[in-house]
Design a protein around this motif. Structure first.
Motif, mmCIF file in Angstrom:
data_model
loop_
_atom_site.group_PDB
_atom_site.id
_atom_site.type_symbol
_atom_site.label_atom_id
_atom_site.label_comp_id
_atom_site.label_asym_id
_atom_site.label_seq_id
_atom_site.Cartn_x
_atom_site.Cartn_y
_atom_site.Cartn_z
ATOM 1 N N GLU A 86 -8.918 -26.180 21.576
ATOM 2 C CA GLU A 86 -10.279 -26.010 22.071
ATOM 3 C C GLU A 86 -10.979 -24.953 21.225
ATOM 4 O O GLU A 86 -10.412 -23.897 20.956
ATOM 5 N N ARG A 91 -15.059 -27.505 23.897
ATOM 6 C CA ARG A 91 -15.004 -28.474 22.797
ATOM 7 C C ARG A 91 -13.546 -28.737 22.449
ATOM 8 O O ARG A 91 -12.991 -28.138 21.545
ATOM 9 N N ASN A 92 -12.918 -29.643 23.202
ATOM 10 C CA ASN A 92 -11.535 -30.031 22.932
ATOM 11 C C ASN A 92 -11.511 -31.029 21.788
ATOM 12 O O ASN A 92 -12.432 -31.818 21.630
ATOM 13 N N GLY A 93 -10.430 -30.984 21.007
ATOM 14 C CA GLY A 93 -10.349 -31.954 19.937
ATOM 15 C C GLY A 93 -9.150 -31.752 19.035
ATOM 16 O O GLY A 93 -8.213 -31.042 19.360
ATOM 17 N N ARG A 108 -12.134 -34.122 14.983
ATOM 18 C CA ARG A 108 -12.740 -34.890 16.083
ATOM 19 C C ARG A 108 -12.766 -33.984 17.295
ATOM 20 O O ARG A 108 -11.765 -33.365 17.628
ATOM 21 N N HIS A 109 -13.908 -33.907 17.960
ATOM 22 C CA HIS A 109 -13.983 -33.097 19.168
ATOM 23 C C HIS A 109 -14.966 -33.701 20.156
ATOM 24 O O HIS A 109 -15.822 -34.498 19.795
ATOM 25 N N SER A 110 -14.787 -33.306 21.405
ATOM 26 C CA SER A 110 -15.678 -33.773 22.459
ATOM 27 C C SER A 110 -16.701 -32.690 22.768
ATOM 28 O O SER A 110 -16.449 -31.504 22.561
ATOM 29 N N GLU A 111 -17.835 -33.103 23.238
ATOM 30 C CA GLU A 111 -18.849 -32.145 23.685
ATOM 31 C C GLU A 111 -18.473 -31.684 25.085
ATOM 32 O O GLU A 111 -17.873 -32.430 25.856
#
Length: 115
Positions: A86, A91-93, A108-111
């Protein structure tokens, strides 16, 4: 071990001599010359250290992610480590750390979730 001769050259020894318990999740470099591992306990307290087997010297990398999850993997060329974690505010990815500089970039990460 001498793999060519199939003989044990020296008895097994701990990788780290200073503090035994907080080191975990070792990962060998593709060429077998380095071993990377976590230092610290808990997802938010881990840092990465890379040992050069030839010299026995460790290089510690400052924490760049808010949290690092357990396992990481060397890239096939041995120039970077890939890890899940994180990077601030949810923002994990998947992230890449360059082993020469310690620079971390998101692959690659998530919002973060917003409610």
């Amino acid at each position: 071990m001498d793999l060519t001769a199939g003989k044990v050259v020296s008895p097994p020894a701990p990788l780290v001599q200073r503090f035994v318990s907080p080191y975990s999740h070792p990962a060998w470099s593709p060429d077998g010359r380095y071993i990377a591992y976590h230092k610290g306990v808990g997802d938010s307290n881990r840092t990465i250290s890379i040992r050069t087997l030839e010299t026995g010297k460790d290089r510690d990398f400052p924490k760049r992610l808010t949290r690092m999850f357990k396992e990481f993997q060397w890239s096939p060329d041995g120039h970077s480590l890939l890890m899940a974690g994180e990077m601030g505010r949810g923002r994990n990815g998947i992230f890449k750390m360059e082993v020469q500089t310690g620079d971390v970039t998101a692959i690659r990460h998530s919002e973060p979730l917003r409610f």
